[in-house]
Structure formats: C-alpha cells, structure tokens
Enzyme design. Structure first.
Site, PDB file in Angstrom:
ATOM      1  N   GLY A 459      47.794  41.020  38.479  1.00 17.21           N
ATOM      2  CA  GLY A 459      48.947  41.168  37.483  1.00 17.21           C
ATOM      3  C   GLY A 459      49.001  42.484  36.985  1.00 17.21           C
ATOM      4  CB  THR A 460      46.772  45.617  37.466  1.00 16.78           C
ATOM      5  OG1 THR A 460      46.868  45.337  39.071  1.00 16.78           O
ATOM      6  CG2 THR A 460      45.775  44.889  36.617  1.00 16.78           C
ATOM      7  NE  ARG A 590      48.935  61.741  41.417  1.00 11.83           N
ATOM      8  CZ  ARG A 590      49.145  61.425  42.639  1.00 11.83           C
ATOM      9  NH1 ARG A 590      48.275  61.294  43.486  1.00 11.83           N
ATOM     10  NH2 ARG A 590      50.452  60.840  42.816  1.00 11.83           N
ATOM     11  CG  ASN A 593      54.129  52.826  38.219  1.00 15.11           C
ATOM     12  OD1 ASN A 593      54.848  53.319  36.967  1.00 15.11           O
ATOM     13  ND2 ASN A 593      54.586  51.770  38.688  1.00 15.11           N
ATOM     14  CB  THR A 596      52.359  49.328  35.862  1.00 21.21           C
ATOM     15  OG1 THR A 596      52.229  50.414  36.902  1.00 21.21           O
ATOM     16  CG2 THR A 596      53.516  48.441  36.250  1.00 21.21           C
ATOM     17  CD  GLN A 600      46.631  46.613  33.844  1.00 21.00           C
ATOM     18  OE1 GLN A 600      45.327  46.511  33.528  1.00 21.00           O
ATOM     19  NE2 GLN A 600      47.277  45.598  33.885  1.00 21.00           N
ATOM     20  CE  LYS A 663      38.132  59.677  36.302  1.00 23.83           C
ATOM     21  NZ  LYS A 663      36.913  60.361  35.674  1.00 23.83           N
ATOM     22  N   GLY A 664      39.812  54.296  37.624  1.00 24.71           N
ATOM     23  CA  GLY A 664      40.406  52.956  37.239  1.00 24.71           C
ATOM     24  C   GLY A 664      40.700  52.893  35.817  1.00 24.71           C
ATOM     25  CD  GLU A 667      37.196  45.733  34.162  1.00 22.97           C
ATOM     26  OE1 GLU A 667      36.439  44.673  34.118  1.00 22.97           O
ATOM     27  OE2 GLU A 667      36.621  46.674  34.881  1.00 22.97           O
TER      28      GLU A 667
HETATM   29 MO1  MOS Z   1      36.316  42.669  35.792  1.00 24.74          MO
HETATM   30  S1  MOS Z   1      35.395  41.729  34.434  1.00 24.74           S
HETATM   31  O1  MOS Z   1      35.485  43.623  36.696  1.00 24.74           O
HETATM   32  O2  MOS Z   1      37.196  41.431  36.820  1.00 24.74           O
END
Ligand code: MOS
Length: 713
Positions: A459-460, A590, A593, A596, A600, A663-664, A667
């Site tokens: 869904g991200t 970086r 997109n 989105t 997030q 990177k991420g 969360e």
């Molecule tokens: Mo997440 S809590 O790393 O799905």
C-alpha cells in the site's frame, strides 16, 4: 535544501479505487471450501474434550479438524513463523483465541455456523500470567530485532557528575495492527504442488514456512499476493491460519479459503506488546548529557521471547559519555507479540523525547536547543561515523516552517477562548534495515518495459517507485513500464518490512535496468531501444540482478531522521485534545517518488496520532483476554481528528545505504508523533502524561507525580 513535492501517481491506484484490484480472499477458485476457526475461550489450560457432533451434522459442513486428526506439521522456526507453536498439534492451550478446531463447509456462512456449534471443554484452567505480576528476564535469542542490551562509559559516574537529573517511567499499551483487510489464505493442492494466495508482507517467507510444514522442496510451493489491504507488521511473519488452510486443503482434497474475522485478528497474528520504560538523563549546567539510562520491559508469550527493542534509538540519538540500554521480557499468557509500525523506535522515542522535554523544562532551555547541544559527532555507542546525520537540519527546517521561535516557554501560557493551546516537538529516528533482493527487467520490441520482482505491494506505492527507477535508468516513458509483483515465481525479494522495500527491491531493479541498458546499448543502430530490438530481430531482451546490502555501508551508523512540531488545543473542562496542525521534516535518503513518500509520512503521522491519543487494547488480567476485539472498542483516528499536516524532506542521498541513495520511510513518519503531542499537551496544560494513550480520564484526573526533575544546589 528542501526537496520539491512531485512524482508519479500510483499506477495501481485506479484498480484499487474501482475494486478491480484482487486481494487474497477475492481469488476465484472453483469448488472452494470455506474454513472457520474455533478459538479457545481460556488463556491457559488443556483441551479436555471437543464435541463436534452438532457441527458435523450442520448443513453444508464437510469436516471438522481438531488436534486429534490434524496432520502433523514440521516447523522451520521463527522467523519466518510469527511464533514457535504450530496450530492444532496438541491439547495444550497457551493463549486465548488459539485455534482449537477448524470447520470446513460449502459456504462461508455454513462454516461460521459450524464453528459456533463446536463445544470445547477445558481442564487445568489456571489464572493467566499477567504483565507486571511476574519476573522480568533477559530475552533468549530468537524473535528479537536489534541488540537489546548495551553499555558504554560509566552511567553512575555520569549521574554523579550531573547538575540536573531527570528520571521517569513511561508506559505504552498493547496495540493491534487492525489493517482494513483481515488476514486471508486460499490454498489449493495439485498433487504435491501447493498454491497459496495469501495476504502477506513476505511471499518467500510464507513459501519457506509452508514448504517446511509439509516437507516439500520450496519450488513445490507457490505463494501469490498481488495486493495487501494494510499489514503494518501483522502480515510480516507466518501465523497459524496459513498453515491451517493449507493443511485443510490437503485433508479435504479441495481448495480451502480461510478469512479471519475481525475479532480473530486480535488473537491470530500478533500484536504490539505494552512497554514499561524507565529513562534517566543527567546533564551539566550547559545541558550537555553526562549519562543516559534507558531500560524497557515488555510482555511476551510463555513460549517465545519477543523483545520489543524500545531502547534502539537511544543508542545513536544523543552524545553522552555514558549510555546504558537494556530490554527485558516477561512471560505472560498471550499470543507471541510481533513488530507493528513503527516497532522499537516508535515506542522508545515516546519515552526518550518526553524525557528530553522534561529535561528542557528542568534546565529552562528551549527543547530544540537542548537537542542541538547534544548532537553527536559519531555514533555515541559504537564510535562509527554516521553515513549521514541531518538531524540538526531537520530540527531547524521544521522549527522555521512551524514558527517555533515565537513560543512562550511557560506551560499554560497560550489560550484561545476557552481552549488551552500548546506547542511541542520531538526528534525522530528509525533504524535502517537493508535487505537483499533480486529483480528482472525486460524491454520488448512492442515498446513495453516489464519489471518483475516477487515483492509485495503493501500500500506504500512500491509499483510506482519501481516504475520510476526503471524508467529513469532506461530513459523510457514511465507510462510504458509495467510492474509484476507479489508472486514467488518472480525473482526472490525480502519481506516488506523494516521500511526496506524501496531501498532493497529498488536497488535490484536499478541494477537489472542498468545491466539491460548496457545490453541494449551494445545492439547495432542508434534509434530508440524498441526499434533497435526489432532491427536486431529480437522480441525482447532482459536482465536479472541481485542487490546485496553487504556490498556497502560497512562500519557506518546508518539511520533515518526527522523532526516533528505540533500544536494542540485542549478543552480543560472536557479533557479533549485536538491537533489542528503539525509540521514535520524528514531526512530519509534520496526520495524516489515524492508524491507517495509524502503520503507515507502523512499516514505515519496519523498513525502516530492514534498511538498518542486513541489506541489501546486492554488485556483483562483475570481472563487473559483482549476485551474489545472490534473496531468499535479499538479506536483509530479518522480524518476529522487531524488538521493540517505539513511534510517536507531534506535532500539526503545516502550511498552508504544503497546505490540509489535511498533509505526507508514507511515507519519513520510514525515515530516521535506521540512524544511531540504529549509535550504539547504539557505545554498547554502543565500536565505531564507519561502513559499512552493521552485519554480524557488521564487529562481530567492527572497523576500528580512528585516533580521528577531534580536540580542539585
Ligand atoms: Mo513493519 S512493523 O517492519 O511490517
């Protein structure tokens, strides 16, 4: 520099909005049998007897399986399993809601009715073990992320040298992921080949667990998951329902569909455990930290040690000569907990950033200034250089966008009519999980580019991210790119967790597309790629590549950062808190997109607001049972709860993290929100809430602790 917001709209958006997108339970299967689970009504004991006679006689019921006739399953361990105990293998009841029987019937309704007719009786029913009654112990290795304990320097000496010390205990409650789409499995056998449609964040983990359970080679199991209607961690690992559906399909010789009920979602796929965290911070007169101690304890099941790594962020957040972090667990009668967006830092930063706010008041120092003064040059526990450390940039940029400089320091100093107004802030961080992945990219003479990777779309917006990466690398129109995902028949990828998919799968797509570009460039001619393929007499050309994070970043402390500032309005008579606005600036590598990515972060902030204000699963200690297994009793925020959310990103390409510099982010947005809100509530009211959620009763009947900050003469 703040990055501009633009980017590719979700290629899968229209299909999702119009209902054309297929989720696991939508899978059309001829002759499907419906399964329904019978959950244990006690939290600890033994199954004395299961009366299935009435269920077996009920219309449409084909079979009832219990531990006496269930095939014996083999385990692969956790992960990929969410817990070590496999379903319907013995007569022991270890948690309320544990499946004790499974009814198979022609229709969904007949299966549900059959499940209601199964009568289980229990023996040796004991008082459940509740959190806080038992002993806190060091977790055994297993379902643990990070390093639960660590120490550098001498905390006692640091505290003795401090002129200001703040010490306090903060708590966070049990929470449930509550995705819109409940977990679902559709399993079919063809000989010894198993196909499973599953709502999962890890198709390859599901494949591994099923192959092990039925003693099959991995390539005899295919797991398909085109879309996920929300996971947030509860679909990260493999839980009993998946194994049960596959076993039932084998026993009945028919395809089986098992969809968990909303109530079963509270006992079947983990939850975020409560935490009790104690924080001690000591500083000198200038507000420089001399000691940091952060200990956390969380409940886990009696059979698995799931340690919620709440002290994680404290390891690298602020400079201090002495830091001591530890996580303990307590064995209780419940299902094994599991990560939930954002695990670890999402909980720990509530405590750390609340304590930093308390420290700022004790020092009479601006909370932003306090954080800037404690900015480390290197990772304070490991001594490693940071791959990037733009926290001060985030703090300054967000403070400026919010208008923080006009803030009066005193609590209860801002009012608008009857409402108390407060401003609060928090730093934000999340660990960076870098996981290996593979991908294949194919360019066709018809002008289309196909990206293939097993990965799941949670869904991200991952299909849009992968489209952007392939299109940029090959220099083709994003509209000509198709992404195929969610299938173990496609190149192997890691699970969609730890905010890692863009970095991991994206790097694999970039590598494959680069390799393909080189192959295409080697073709004769100079025209567009599809033309050159045709000229060469080729229908298509492809390249497959694997990205391994071990290739870079060695010896670096790699994390993501941010800063969040919020305004709250509190009705002092009713205890109501609203958040009319918030401003957050993030540095997360970086941004591939921006469109989105911004979505997030907005979703993460809404999620953090839920943590701050609403979410709590009360576990009734006598029964060992979560009390409100529905969306009426488990509150999550709605749009009307939240006002303006201003999100911006610092440009922070981090090539220590990945070749893309990405990177991420998934969360990160959920971190720090609860602390910023609690700090704003203190600024508005003078009431320090150290226990989440900040409920009306907590604000109207505050626990007036003895003032915790102590300033030595
Ligand atoms: Mo997440 S809590 O790393 O799905």
């Amino acid at each position: 520099m703040i990055a501009a917001i633009g980017g590719l709209r979700r290629p899968d958006g229209a299909a999702k909005l119009t209902g054309a997108a297929d989720y696991a339970a939508d899978t059309p299967v001829d002759g499907v049998t419906h399964a329904a689970l019978v959950p244990a009504t006690v939290a600890t004991g033994r199954i004395a007897h299961i009366d299935t006679a009435a269920a077996v006689r009920a219309p449409g019921v084909l079979a009832v399986l219990t531990h006496t006739d269930m095939p014996r399953l083999k385990t692969i361990g956790s992960p990929p399993l969410g817990q070590s105990v496999l379903p319907l293998q013995d007569d022991t009841v270890r948690y309320e809601g544990q499946p004790v029987a499974m009814v198979l019937a022609e229709t969904f309704e007949q299966a549900r009715r059959g499940a209601e007719l199964v009568r289980a009786t229990y023996a040796d029913v004991a008082v459940p073990r509740a959190f806080g009654d038992g002993e806190s112990v060091t977790p055994r290795p297993g379902l643990i992320s990070g390093n639960p304990a660590g120490r550098v320097g001498d905390v006692e000496a640091g505290l003795a040298a401090a002129t200001t010390v703040v010490t306090a205990t903060y708590t966070t409650p049990n929470r449930h992921h509550s995705p819109m789409e409940p977990s679902a499995t559709v399993a079919s056998w063809h000989g010894d080949q198993l196909t499973v449609h599953e709502s999962t964040q890890w198709v390859f983990g599901t494949q591994m667990a099923l192959a092990a359970a039925f003693d099959l080679p991995a390539d005899h199991v295919r797991v398909v998951c085109p879309f996920i209607g929300g996971g947030f961690g509860c679909k990260g690992f493999v839980w009993p329902h998946t194994l049960l559906a596959a076993a039932a399909a084998r026993v009945t010789g028919r395809p089986v569909k098992l969809v968990l009920t909303r109530a079963q979602m509270f006992t079947s796929c983990g939850h975020q455990p409560a935490t009790t965290q104690t924080l001690t911070l000591g500083t000198d007169d200038d507000g420089r930290l001399t000691a940091v101690r952060h200990h956390s304890v969380n409940p886990t099941s009696t059979f698995d040690d799931y340690a919620e790594n709440a002290t994680g962020g404290t390891r690298w957040m602020y400079a201090s000569p002495a830091i001591d972090v530890a996580v303990l667990v307590e064995h209780t009668s419940r299902q094994t907990p599991t990560p939930m967006r954002a695990p670890a830092e999402g909980l720990g930063m509530f405590a750390l950033e609340s304590a930093m706010d308390e420290l700022a008041y004790a020092l009479r120092m601006d909370p932003v200034e306090l954080r800037l003064r404690n900015e480390p040059a290197v990772d304070p526990m490991t001594g490693q250089p940071f791959s990037s450390r733009p926290l001060p940039d985030c703090l300054r940029a967000a403070a400026q966008r919010f208008g923080w400089s006009g803030r009066p320091a005193e609590p209860r100093s801002m009012r608008d009519g009857d409402e108390l107004v407060g401003w609060g802030m928090a730093s934000v961080t999340m660990d960076t999980f870098r996981l290996p992945s593979s991908a294949r990219v194919r360019l066709q003479a018809d002008g289309r580019t196909i990206v293939e990777a097993g990965t799941q779309e949670i869904g991200t917006g991952l299909p849009g991210v992968l489209t952007t990466i392939a299109a940029q690398t090959l220099g083709v129109d994003p509209g000509s790119v198709e992404v195929h995902h969610g299938d173990t028949d496609l190149p192997e990828t890691s699970g969609t967790f730890g905010s890692s998919a863009t970095m991991g799968v994206g790097s694999a797509v970039a590598a494959a597309a680069t390799e393909l570009r080189d192959k295409l460039d080697a073709l004769a001619g100079t025209g567009a790629y599809p033309r050159r393929l045709a000229d060469a007499g080729l229908d298509s050309l492809d390249a497959e590549a694997r990205w391994d994070p071990a290739e870079r970043g060695e010896g670096r402390s790699i994390h993501t950062y941010g800063a969040i500032f919020v305004e709250v309005r509190v009705d002092p008579d009713l205890g109501l808190v609203r958040m009319p606005r918030c401003t957050a600036t993030y540095a997360a590598g970086r941004i591939i997109n921006p469109l989105t990515a911004r979505s997030q972060m907005i979703g993460g902030i809404a999620w953090g607001y839920g943590q701050a204000m609403l979410e709590e699963s009360i576990l009734e200690p006598q029964l060992g049972r979560f009390l409100s297994k529905n969306m009426a009793g488990y509150l999550v925020p709605v749009c009307a709860d939240i006002g303006d959310i201003d999100v911006s990103f610092i440009e922070d390409p981090d090539t220590d993290a990945s070749p893309l510099g990405a990177k991420g982010i998934g969360e990160l947005g959920a971190v720090g929100v609860s602390a910023a809100i609690a700090n704003a509530v203190f600024h508005a009211t003078g009431i320090r809430v150290r226990d989440l959620p900040i409920s009306i009763e907590r604000l109207l009947n505050p626990v007036w602790d003895a003032p915790t900050p102590t300033t030595r003469p």
